[in-house]
Design a protein around this motif. Sequence first.
Motif, PDB file in Angstrom:
ATOM      1  N   TYR A  60       0.829  -1.210   0.000  1.00  0.00           N
ATOM      2  CA  TYR A  60       0.000   0.000   0.000  1.00  0.00           C
ATOM      3  C   TYR A  60       0.861   1.258   0.000  1.00  0.00           C
ATOM      4  CZ  TYR A  60      -3.594   3.263   1.627  1.00  0.00           C
ATOM      5  OH  TYR A  60      -4.449   4.328   1.752  1.00  0.00           O
ATOM      6  N   GLU A  61       1.887   1.262   0.811  1.00  0.00           N
ATOM      7  CA  GLU A  61       2.860   2.356   0.794  1.00  0.00           C
ATOM      8  C   GLU A  61       4.120   1.918   1.536  1.00  0.00           C
ATOM      9  OE1 GLU A  61       2.265   5.726   3.812  1.00  0.00           O
ATOM     10  OE2 GLU A  61       0.209   5.113   3.359  1.00  0.00           O
ATOM     11  N   PRO A  62       5.265   2.524   1.207  1.00  0.00           N
ATOM     12  CA  PRO A  62       6.525   2.098   1.846  1.00  0.00           C
ATOM     13  C   PRO A  62       6.644   2.637   3.265  1.00  0.00           C
ATOM     14  CG  PRO A  62       6.947   3.896   0.329  1.00  0.00           C
ATOM     15  CD  PRO A  62       5.489   3.575   0.186  1.00  0.00           C
ATOM     16  N   LEU A  63       7.444   1.956   4.049  1.00  0.00           N
ATOM     17  CA  LEU A  63       7.787   2.419   5.389  1.00  0.00           C
ATOM     18  C   LEU A  63       9.281   2.682   5.430  1.00  0.00           C
ATOM     19  CD1 LEU A  63       5.788  -0.142   7.584  1.00  0.00           C
ATOM     20  CD2 LEU A  63       5.201   2.265   7.150  1.00  0.00           C
ATOM     21  N   LYS A  64       9.644   3.787   6.055  1.00  0.00           N
ATOM     22  CA  LYS A  64      11.054   4.152   6.148  1.00  0.00           C
ATOM     23  C   LYS A  64      11.515   4.111   7.603  1.00  0.00           C
ATOM     24  CE  LYS A  64      11.183   7.029   1.981  1.00  0.00           C
ATOM     25  NZ  LYS A  64      11.531   8.339   1.391  1.00  0.00           N
ATOM     26  N   ALA A  65      12.816   4.034   7.766  1.00  0.00           N
ATOM     27  CA  ALA A  65      13.389   4.051   9.113  1.00  0.00           C
ATOM     28  C   ALA A  65      13.127   5.405   9.757  1.00  0.00           C
ATOM     29  CB  ALA A  65      14.885   3.764   9.051  1.00  0.00           C
ATOM     30  N   ALA A  66      12.929   5.380  11.052  1.00  0.00           N
ATOM     31  CA  ALA A  66      12.629   6.616  11.773  1.00  0.00           C
ATOM     32  C   ALA A  66      13.884   7.390  12.143  1.00  0.00           C
ATOM     33  CB  ALA A  66      11.833   6.295  13.040  1.00  0.00           C
ATOM     34  N   ASP A  67      15.041   6.971  11.605  1.00  0.00           N
ATOM     35  CA  ASP A  67      16.300   7.636  11.962  1.00  0.00           C
ATOM     36  C   ASP A  67      16.740   8.668  10.921  1.00  0.00           C
ATOM     37  OD1 ASP A  67      16.944   6.052   9.851  1.00  0.00           O
ATOM     38  OD2 ASP A  67      18.402   4.806  10.913  1.00  0.00           O
ATOM     39  N   SER A  68      15.784   9.055  10.040  1.00  0.00           N
ATOM     40  CA  SER A  68      16.050  10.072   9.003  1.00  0.00           C
ATOM     41  C   SER A  68      17.063   9.612   7.956  1.00  0.00           C
ATOM     42  CB  SER A  68      16.559  11.382   9.649  1.00  0.00           C
ATOM     43  OG  SER A  68      15.612  11.877  10.572  1.00  0.00           O
ATOM     44  N   SER A  69      17.264   8.294   7.848  1.00  0.00           N
ATOM     45  CA  SER A  69      18.215   7.795   6.848  1.00  0.00           C
ATOM     46  C   SER A  69      17.573   7.634   5.476  1.00  0.00           C
ATOM     47  CB  SER A  69      18.784   6.443   7.300  1.00  0.00           C
ATOM     48  OG  SER A  69      17.749   5.472   7.382  1.00  0.00           O
ATOM     49  N   ASP A  70      16.251   7.742   5.417  1.00  0.00           N
ATOM     50  CA  ASP A  70      15.490   7.669   4.173  1.00  0.00           C
ATOM     51  C   ASP A  70      15.548   6.282   3.525  1.00  0.00           C
ATOM     52  OD1 ASP A  70      13.714   9.159   2.551  1.00  0.00           O
ATOM     53  OD2 ASP A  70      15.214   9.207   0.950  1.00  0.00           O
ATOM     54  N   ARG A  71      15.946   5.274   4.244  1.00  0.00           N
ATOM     55  CA  ARG A  71      15.987   3.933   3.661  1.00  0.00           C
ATOM     56  C   ARG A  71      14.668   3.214   3.936  1.00  0.00           C
ATOM     57  NH1 ARG A  71      17.924  -0.026   7.551  1.00  0.00           N
ATOM     58  NH2 ARG A  71      18.138   0.974   9.598  1.00  0.00           N
ATOM     59  N   ILE A  72      14.191   2.482   2.940  1.00  0.00           N
ATOM     60  CA  ILE A  72      12.937   1.742   3.057  1.00  0.00           C
ATOM     61  C   ILE A  72      13.203   0.438   3.797  1.00  0.00           C
ATOM     62  CG2 ILE A  72      11.146   0.522   1.754  1.00  0.00           C
ATOM     63  CD1 ILE A  72      11.449   2.647  -0.416  1.00  0.00           C
ATOM     64  N   ILE A  73      12.421   0.187   4.839  1.00  0.00           N
ATOM     65  CA  ILE A  73      12.633  -1.009   5.662  1.00  0.00           C
ATOM     66  C   ILE A  73      11.425  -1.951   5.639  1.00  0.00           C
ATOM     67  CG2 ILE A  73      14.245   0.168   7.193  1.00  0.00           C
ATOM     68  CD1 ILE A  73      11.954   0.365   9.233  1.00  0.00           C
ATOM     69  N   GLY A  74      10.377  -1.566   4.932  1.00  0.00           N
ATOM     70  CA  GLY A  74       9.183  -2.406   4.879  1.00  0.00           C
ATOM     71  C   GLY A  74       8.065  -1.689   4.152  1.00  0.00           C
TER      72      GLY A  74
END
Length: 723
Positions: A76-90
């Motif tokens: 439905y939509e990507p999830l990113k790390a909450a550490d402001s690294s902008d990497r998709i984790i799920g």
Amino acid sequence: MQVLRCLTNQEILNLTISLGRGGEACIYAVPSDGNLVAKVYHKPTEQHGRKILAMLANPPENPTASLGHISIAWPYEPLKAADSSDRIIGFLMPRIRGMRPVIDFYNPRTRREHCPLFNYQYLLRTARNLAAAFAALHNSGYCVGDVNESNIMVSDTALVTLVDTDSFQVRDAKQNVVFRCQVGKPEFTPPELQNKIFAQYDRAIAHDLFGLGVLIFQLLMEGTHPFSGIYQGAGEPPTYEARIANGHFTYSQQRRVPYTPTPIAPAWEILPPSLQEMFVRCFEHGHNNPQMRPSAQTWLLELAEIENDLITCTVNSQHRYSSHLHNCPWCERTLRLGGRDPFPSQQAIQSKQHLQPRRQTRRNTSPTRGNNVSPIPVTQINYRQVAPQKFSYYQSRKKSKFYPVILCLLGFGMLGYLDVMIKFTRPLVSQNQYAQQTLMSRKEQSKNNLTFADYYKQGHASYKVQDYDQALSDFSQAIKKNPTHAKAHINRGNTRYNLKDYDGAVTDYSQAIQINPNEVKAYVNRGNARYMLAEYSSDPDRDYNLALADFNNALRLNPNEAEAYIRRGIVRSQLAKYSGDSQQDYRKAIGDFNQAIALNADKSEAYFQRGLIRYQIGQYSSDFDQEYKEAIADFDQALRIDSRSAKVYLKRGIVRYELSQYGGKNSSTNHTKAIADLQTSAKIFLEQEDMDNYQQALSSICVVLENKCDTFFDNTTGLVKGS
């Protein structure tokens, strides 16, 4: 765990409630939206993120959108790390509720328990909805890749949802890259991909269509696999992989194959001729030309037409069948299954008769008098009634008093004649191959004078060298000489077990118990045979419970019989998979393995089986880390006892890999050890010429190495040649 939702609502999600954990990711409830779940990778990579974005950019059409149902659980939509690294984790995806795996519907036992009103029309509709979902994916350029029963969920109203969609093969046209599906289940894999390393191949729609055909066949044939059957050849029955690779479709119309349909399978003729033709196209014509396999859209249209032409039985309104049949096949099948109705009536369901044990039917599996043959397969039985012959074994004929004198004179005359003939014919015989063979044949006939002990010893010798056909013949002759020797029946039962004649084995073990009720090994071995029969039974619970009763009897007679504890533990672990209280059943199984180890600490199998259960418990436990470590400790001990057990290396490697995915200071070490274990298992399987498990080990290595898989196998055909 905190993650960033970044498309529709910019918010931090606190994920605390885990709904499930797998080897690659964990599923969490979304606090702010009950209709969504979050899938978060244990070890997210850049490739994960790129694949999710490619899927979001091109979602497939939902064929059941008008019904308000989701047929494909797409990201439905990507999830990113909450550490402001902008990497998709799920990613977020729809939450699927009130659905069960498709196997629960095409398996008669589980269908009867969980949804007894799910009749044949619903099975057709399930197949149709499944074809519609595949058609939607294929129209958007996607391939499922890993087609199997665990990725398909079904509702009580025959609606279908495909899950685990991030494992599908995704083609990103903009980036000109294919994100391959790196795994596959052999039973659903087409012949052209059998024994291949999936990560090295782009999947094609034609590959999916083979797996789709298998699933539709199972839905319409009571769970029967199209390549299952009773092997008619010599040696061990080939695996599904080998049967598929050889094109041995059991119901082949154009070639003879060494299989007959399994006795509990519905008749091929219950399928309408148009469907029979489509299955032949899929599995027979498509063997050499994959493009001949029917498309998902073709399946969809044909199944819809067949559903519209169904007839309702006048005896049981739950019986729906094809209009090309003159009689209700489900009424006939109910009789054949001893009263167990595959589609019970509403009255039977209301009175709970559909859950009662089926009526026992007597089957004659004893050898024909005077012939040393195995029990006749069900598929070869002529059901016409034959009048039994009546005769007495004690009725003697009148003998002439002159017979002894005449026979004596003839005997002396014959001996003199033979002596002269041997002198004249020996030179000719030594030069005549046919004559030598004839004399050898006569020499074989002299074996009729062998005693019980002779046949018994010969049977043991043949069994040791795995010449089971000869062992069966020898033990049968021994039993003919002495029908009340319990050990002879046990040994013939063991032989039949190795020949996969489990019904015959049960008959022999039962006879041994009748002769000597204290034969512990007969109970243990009969339990093993009943456990094997459960895999092919229309009522597996009955066979599992009979197996448990046998192991209980063995332990009643000898509480120190370690093998009985191991086998009982295995049956309990199998029952736990379908139990309402699986954790309790798993603990009972562990108790059995503990007892076996206490009796004999050198039982490698006990440690291996206990490790398997701890691994299974760990997959659903909040304390998975501890359970996984205990599983590894059990596998370690099993390997100390048997350092050549490839299956133990394989399982230990898988557990170490999953443990590495959860992070922690030992993550890298576990990952390295996992690769080493899987390489060792592959090497041993190859040396043992076990190509099926060798392929499984290679596939597991491919999963562990992720995107480095292609490079690894390019550089290491040395997994085979090195070390």
